[in-house]
Design an enzyme around this catalytic site. Structure first.
Site, mmCIF file in Angstrom:
data_model
loop_
_atom_site.group_PDB
_atom_site.id
_atom_site.type_symbol
_atom_site.label_atom_id
_atom_site.label_comp_id
_atom_site.label_asym_id
_atom_site.label_seq_id
_atom_site.Cartn_x
_atom_site.Cartn_y
_atom_site.Cartn_z
ATOM 1 N N ASP A 176 -28.469 35.504 -27.244
ATOM 2 C CA ASP A 176 -29.625 34.498 -26.675
ATOM 3 C C ASP A 176 -29.728 34.897 -24.932
ATOM 4 O O ASP A 176 -28.713 35.241 -24.453
ATOM 5 C CB ASP A 176 -29.168 33.214 -26.500
ATOM 6 C CG ASP A 176 -30.006 31.916 -25.978
ATOM 7 O OD1 ASP A 176 -31.138 31.869 -26.320
ATOM 8 O OD2 ASP A 176 -29.521 31.526 -24.831
ATOM 9 N N GLU B 190 -32.513 38.452 -27.336
ATOM 10 C CA GLU B 190 -33.712 37.691 -27.015
ATOM 11 C C GLU B 190 -33.732 37.971 -25.284
ATOM 12 O O GLU B 190 -33.347 37.276 -24.487
ATOM 13 C CB GLU B 190 -33.678 36.322 -27.140
ATOM 14 C CG GLU B 190 -34.688 35.463 -26.724
ATOM 15 C CD GLU B 190 -34.369 34.375 -26.101
ATOM 16 O OE1 GLU B 190 -35.332 33.290 -26.009
ATOM 17 O OE2 GLU B 190 -33.317 33.957 -25.757
#
Length: 491
Positions: free
Chosen positions: A233, A263
């Site tokens: 993340d 990400e």
């Protein structure tokens, strides 16, 4: 190595209820996922969040609490207990499905106590610009995890493990504070001059104690869960190079490949390329530019240049490091990165990621099973067909026909084990026809549109070429008339 024609399924969406437990549903769904061609599942953050069993998982509290300890108002996480998590992973492994765990290292939330800290506030639009004198704030930075009581790790997090925070308990003010004597990490995304700070208590990746603890947790987590990889993340907010070292050590310590995808949320391909270069290509990245192309095309009222659909995308730059997707939990309606691809275009977008040779595609739970919160029913029937085609026919040489602003297509020739190939046509405006070639092997073979079988069939000429038709704003996929698809449902 990822499996041939592998497909990831992101097995959650933002508005899932916490009952029934997702881990139980996932265990029950394992065989079905294998049957339709899913080879890997991306699970949501599996540890306790600041909101307990209401937390989607990105408000990280305790990385070691997988639904085992009475903390934040519950023993279970939003998705279930530790036992249910391990059962789900075991079930997926029984059907040869890999499991990628979502990990969030950027920040922590829900501290157990406050600390008095000397800090300065910064301009939210220019994080390098100091906007106050030094002041003492009361910050939620002490994490003692009393419910766990030192099991697995006795590490206590305090203010020195963080660079800053966005709330002063003493004054009840929301500002971005940088702790005195600390600097934002410099190797991060350049938005706001420095995008180290995102939310919560921002972790200091220059602190060797922090790095040691995260290394220790990684080994413990892989050993405990037996997961096969990670979804990272918010990597653009974390010191570039951290994950290179973290993954390198973890892969060495565990002896596992540990496929990982980061990400990095940016539509600028140059930023994604720079990140991969700095990290020595240690992980794949989600193809955010491609997502935005899908989003723009779906909302252009037929005025998008479809011939440029793949321009400036990660999958065009590096087909082996691009994880392609259409939507996810952040882009869905009502979320922070809302950029929802409209339903009429979604079959075309999924055909682009599932039937082409390049990229590692990821299907979104909300697109497959629907999102009741937004009255979205999902595209399960269409996706089942596309998955059938990926599993059985989408092999071999690819020929592209991105030579028109509104009608584009491609073909796959098949291979020795998967014969027949296919032809795909997409239109965002007026329909039409396009001459495309599959392979001379299939000269005079009859092809039918598996999405619209009532349409006229196409017989290939002696060169294995044919004039394929597509309706306005639609998708057509032609496969051999003799394929078993036409005799029974794909799954």
């Amino acid at each position: 190595m990822t499996k041939t024609n592998g497909v990831i399924l992101q097995y959650f969406e933002w508005y899932l209820p916490n009952q029934p437990h997702l881990w139980k549903l996932l265990k029950q769904d394992a065989k079905h996922l294998a049957d339709i061609g899913i080879t890997a599942v991306w699970i949501p953050p599996a540890y306790k969040g600041a909101a307990g069993n209401q937390d989607v998982g990105y408000g990280v509290y305790d990385l070691y609490d997988l639904g085992e300890f009475p903390q934040k108002g519950s023993i279970e996480t939003k998705y279930g207990t530790k036992e249910e998590l391990l059962d789900a992973i075991n079930a997926l492994h029984m059907y040869d499905i890999d499991v990628y765990a979502d990990i969030v290292f950027d920040h922590k939330m829900g501290a157990d106590a406050t600390e008095q800290i000397l800090a300065v506030s910064v301009d939210p639009r220019d994080r390098e610009e100091i906007t106050s004198n030094e002041e003492t704030i009361e910050a939620w930075t002490k994490f003692t995890f009393p419910g766990r009581n030192g099991k697995y790790s006795d590490y206590i997090w305090n203010w020195d493990d963080f660079d800053g925070i966005d709330y002063d308990q003493a004054t009840k003010e929301n500002r971005i504070f940088r702790f005195y004597g600390k600097d934002w990490d410099q190797q991060v995304d350049g938005e706001y001059q420095n995008y180290d700070y995102l939310m919560g208590a921002d972790i200091d990746f220059q602190n060797p104690d922090v790095i040691q603890e995260l290394n220790r947790w990684g080994s413990w987590f892989v050993d405990t869960t037996k997961i096969d990889g990670f979804r990272m993340d918010a990597v653009k907010h974390i010191h570039f190079g951290f994950y290179k070292n973290w993954l390198e050590k973890l892969r060495k310590d565990t002896g596992k490949e540990l496929f990982s995808v980061g990400e990095y949320w940016s539509g600028d391909i140059n930023k994604l390329i720079h990140y991969m270069q700095v990290d020595d290509y240690m992980m794949s990245l989600f193809d955010v530019p491609l997502h935005y192309h899908f989003y723009d095309a779906s909302r252009s009222n037929g005025h998008y240049d479809m011939s440029k659909l793949l321009d400036g995308t990660l999958v065009s730059y590096d087909e082996f490091k691009a994880v392609t997707f259409v939507d996810n939990h952040d882009t869905q309606i009502g979320q922070s990165l809302e950029s929802w691809v409209l339903d009429w275009f979604k079959p075309m977008a999924y055909a682009m990621i599932l039937l082409r040779q390049q990229g590692y595609p990821c299907i979104f739970y909300g697109d497959y099973y629907g999102i009741p919160h937004n009255q979205i029913s999902g595209l399960r029937d269409t996706l089942d067909i596309l998955l059938y085609l990926r599993k059985n026919l989408a092999y071999g040489i690819q020929h592209d026909y991105f030579d028109d602003p509104h009608v584009v297509g491609f073909t796959r020739s098949g291979d020795a084990k998967h014969t027949g190939g296919l032809a795909v046509l997409l239109s965002d405006q007026m329909g039409g026809q396009k001459k495309m070639c599959i392979d001379t092997t299939y000269a005079h073979v009859c092809y039918r549109d598996c999405l619209h079988p009532e349409k006229d069939s196409v017989i290939l000429d002696e060169n294995g070429c044919g004039n394929f038709l597509v309706d306005s704003g639609s998708l057509s996929i032609y496969i051999p008339d003799t394929d078993g698809f036409f005799d029974k449902k794909p799954v």
